[in-house]
Design an enzyme around this catalytic site. Structure first.
Site, PDB file in Angstrom:
ATOM      1  N   HIS A 191     -11.794  12.326   6.690  1.00 26.02           N
ATOM      2  CA  HIS A 191     -12.592  11.823   7.595  1.00 26.02           C
ATOM      3  C   HIS A 191     -13.974  12.333   7.011  1.00 26.02           C
ATOM      4  CE1 HIS A 191     -14.313  10.972  11.424  1.00 26.02           C
ATOM      5  NE2 HIS A 191     -14.725  12.107  11.869  1.00 26.02           N
TER       6      HIS A 191
ATOM      7  N   GLY B  31     -12.750  13.276  15.064  1.00 22.42           N
ATOM      8  CA  GLY B  31     -13.744  12.266  15.178  1.00 22.42           C
ATOM      9  C   GLY B  31     -14.537  12.635  16.554  1.00 22.42           C
TER      10      GLY B  31
ATOM     11  N   HIS C 263       0.824  -1.200  -0.021  1.00 18.36           N
ATOM     12  CA  HIS C 263       0.098  -0.105   0.091  1.00 18.36           C
ATOM     13  C   HIS C 263       0.861   1.311   0.045  1.00 18.36           C
ATOM     14  CE1 HIS C 263      -1.965  -3.254   2.488  1.00 18.36           C
ATOM     15  NE2 HIS C 263      -3.054  -2.927   1.552  1.00 18.36           N
TER      16      HIS C 263
ATOM     17  N   SER D 108     -12.857   5.237  11.842  1.00 11.84           N
ATOM     18  CA  SER D 108     -14.337   5.752  12.408  1.00 11.84           C
ATOM     19  C   SER D 108     -15.456   5.099  11.895  1.00 11.84           C
ATOM     20  CB  SER D 108     -14.398   7.352  12.023  1.00 11.84           C
ATOM     21  OG  SER D 108     -14.531   7.382  10.584  1.00 11.84           O
TER      22      SER D 108
ATOM     23  N   ILE E  75     -15.324  12.833   4.144  1.00 13.85           N
ATOM     24  CA  ILE E  75     -15.951  11.850   3.121  1.00 13.85           C
ATOM     25  C   ILE E  75     -16.289  10.688   3.486  1.00 13.85           C
ATOM     26  CG2 ILE E  75     -13.725  11.006   2.054  1.00 13.85           C
ATOM     27  CD1 ILE E  75     -16.910  11.942   0.150  1.00 13.85           C
ATOM     28  N   GLY E  76     -15.481  10.131   4.650  1.00 15.55           N
ATOM     29  CA  GLY E  76     -15.704   8.641   4.981  1.00 15.55           C
ATOM     30  C   GLY E  76     -16.990   9.037   5.867  1.00 15.55           C
TER      31      GLY E  76
ATOM     32  N   ARG F 113      -2.853   7.088  12.976  1.00 16.97           N
ATOM     33  CA  ARG F 113      -1.856   7.512  12.206  1.00 16.97           C
ATOM     34  C   ARG F 113      -1.539   8.832  12.300  1.00 16.97           C
ATOM     35  NH1 ARG F 113      -5.152   6.065   6.548  1.00 16.97           N
ATOM     36  NH2 ARG F 113      -6.702   6.930   7.789  1.00 16.97           N
TER      37      ARG F 113
END
Length: 583
Positions: free
Chosen positions: A404, A559, A217, A448, A406-407, A544
């Protein structure tokens, strides 16, 4: 670059559909991935593998008799959700227990572990095992922290063969762990890869250079050097692997070995054969007897230019345990050895499995009525996240990867769609929350997504489908959800995560429950908002962003902030419902 696609966000779903259509004799689709379409003996162990899409033939291409029983398929380079893993594992289970195994990546471990816990709660025997063959990802003294790459093929094959022989779960786990202990891999990369629809590569390697140990990755490697000759690369790979032998292999000389030269996407087979031309005599000069070899693509990374060399040490005597299990017959879409006569499931069996997976539990009228409130609350959450997605992304980009917002959008939109469908089919409040949780974790990706899925699913299970939720049951369910989240994520207050907002929310909700649900929830939402704002003064200790922690000073944790936004929006829904009920 990836040239052939339709809608980039739909790429993973569409490749899964095409894969199933191309291999109906071996696999069938289930929510979250694929399982065998052939008959498995009752009482046999199910070996379920998985990970992000984009690494074919890992993981779906290894499903079939003699190898994996099923594969959970995440989005591109993203872990499958806990729900997807659980869905595949339940479909693959035949009464003998389940081994969940994947490469050791944080998201995969989190979701496979959560799936295992959910199945154990229902009395199903489940074990987990993480593949750790990549020698570049951690020093030998910390081998348990290593990533899993192409050596996963050996682990999965050995486990699948043992299960095919009828071995019990404990024995399947033992031989799989033995295979992992005996397997070492080193990879190199000459260029990165480009995901469907992207204009730039996901990661890069400077022109004319080779990254030694770069992960599939784009994880950083251990060094960078000029691109060598084919012989020079063979020497680098062999010498590196010979310097680190398994603990129970005293020396390489006199050992029998399985060797896999794996292409990562765009290195041609012809090039790999030129490299292997030198690998074979180098091992022979070291006294290693290569009794089995594979050259091809077994764990890729889209169009990444690179390759890896894997050695599994089989022992000094012919016919040992690992050797016997490696050579046992297996028939899958991407890997075949020997011959197995596999009976395909009948159409009636397939239809029954699909009907069982789609069933909605019965619910009381009171719970079905409460499910309407669940949908309204989720729509309020969707509205507030849509309105703040860009800001959430900006906050996350300061010390993270900026996804975050868009997630969260993907997650809450999927949750609303699932909740509306559940409501239309007569689901109660608990099932509506559970299905929305699964949809959220499936689509959101990232930590999340996992944690919101865990919270909503736990709350749904606590509320059930029998009674109309009241203040006591909601407060109790929220407390259970918070505890489950903390057990899953491992964060504590002060780590600068969503836990910093969640803990004061739960505490205030409990303290104020005598005031009624709407009042207590509003007070708890205010506490969460204040706590989320206070995270601006913290430095992250998990996730991260911890490696860039100082950059996040002055900015609240995204978050925690998104959690506060959602519970505040739900507070408004509860207040409006209280007003309507009093009129």
């Amino acid at each position: 670059m990836t040239r052939l696609f339709n809608d980039p966000p739909a790429f993973a779903d569409e490749l899964r559909e095409g894969f199933i259509a191309a291999n109906p004799d071996l696999v069938r689709g289930v929510p979250g991935g694929v399982v065998r379409s052939t008959v498995s003996p009752e009482g046999s162990v199910a070996v379920v593998i998985g990970g992000g899409s984009g690494h074919y033939p890992a993981f779906a291409g290894l499903v079939g008799p003699g190898l994996a029983s099923g594969a959970a398929m995440g989005n591109l380079f993203a872990s499958p959700s806990a729900h997807q893993v659980e869905s595949v594992a339940r479909a693959a289970h035949h009464g003998g227990g389940v081994l969940l195994t994947c490469g050791q990546y944080a998201g995969d471990v989190l979701n496979f572990t959560a799936a295992a816990e959910a199945m154990r709660a229902d009395g199903i025997e489940v074990e987990t095992l993480w593949v750790t063959d990549d020698i570049s990802s951690a020093p030998a003294a910390e081998r348990s922290k290593r990533r899993g790459i192409a050596g996963g093929l050996v682990v999965y094959k050995v486990a699948g063969a043992a299960a095919e022989e009828g071995a019990p779960l404990a024995e399947v786990v033992r031989v799989a762990r033995h295979a992992d202990d005996r397997t070492r891999t080193l990879g190199v990369a000459f260029s990165g890869c480009t995901l469907p629809g992207a204009s730039e590569p996901l990661f890069t390697v400077p022109e004319g250079r080779m990254a030694v140990g770069m992960g599939i990755h784009g994880e950083p490697g251990i060094s960078e050097t000029d691109v060598p000759t084919a012989d020079g690369l063979a020497e680098l790979l062999v010498e590196s692997l010979l310097t680190e032998l398994p603990d129970d292999v005293p020396e390489a000389r006199g050992q029998r070995a399985l060797v896999i030269l794996n292409g990562l996407g765009s290195v041609k087979y012809e090039e790999m054969f030129v490299v292997y031309r030198r690998v074979a005599p180098l091992l022979a000069e070291a006294g290693v007897e290569v009794v089995y070899s594979e050259v091809g693509e077994f764990c890729t990374s889209f169009d990444m230019a690179g390759l890896s060399l894997t050695i599994t040490w089989l022992g000094s005597e012919p016919g040992g345990e690992l050797e016997r299990l490696w050579t046992a017959p297996a028939v899958t879409p991407a890997y075949r050895t020997g011959s197995i006569q596999a009976e395909r499931l009948s159409d009636d069996d397939l239809a029954a499995a699909e009907e069982e997976a789609a069933a909605i539990p019965e619910a009381s009228a009171e719970s079905r009525g409460a499910a309407t409130s669940v949908v309204v609350a989720l729509k309020a959450a969707r509205a507030v996240i849509d309105a703040n997605a860009e800001e959430l992304g900006r906050m996350d980009a300061i010390a993270g990867d900026g996804d975050h917002g868009i997630g969260m959008q993907r997650g809450v939109q999927a949750a609303v769609a699932a909740a509306e469908e559940a409501l239309a089919r007569g689901a109660g409040a608990g099932t509506t929350l559970t299905l929305s949780a699964d949809a959220w974790s499936d689509r959101a990706g990232g930590t999340s997504g996992v944690l919101w899925g865990v919270m909503l699913r736990t709350l749904g299970q606590a509320l059930g489908d029998e009674d109309r939720p009241d203040t006591t049951s909601v407060v109790s369910g929220v407390a259970q959800a918070i505890q489950r989240l903390r057990d899953t994520g491992g964060a504590a207050p002060g780590d600068k995560t969503m836990v910093d907002a969640i803990v004061p929310f739960g505490g205030t909700l409990d303290e104020r429950q005598s005031d009624g649900l709407a009042v207590a929830w509003a007070a708890a939402a205010a506490a969460a908002t204040e706590a989320a704002a206070a995270t601006a003064d913290l430095v992250p200790k998990l996730g991260r962003s911890r490696s860039h922690g100082e950059k996040s000073l002055g900015t609240p944790d995204p978050g925690a902030h998104s959690f506060a936004l959602i519970v505040t929006a739900v507070a408004a829904v509860l207040e409006q419902q209280t007003i309507e009920e009093s009129e």
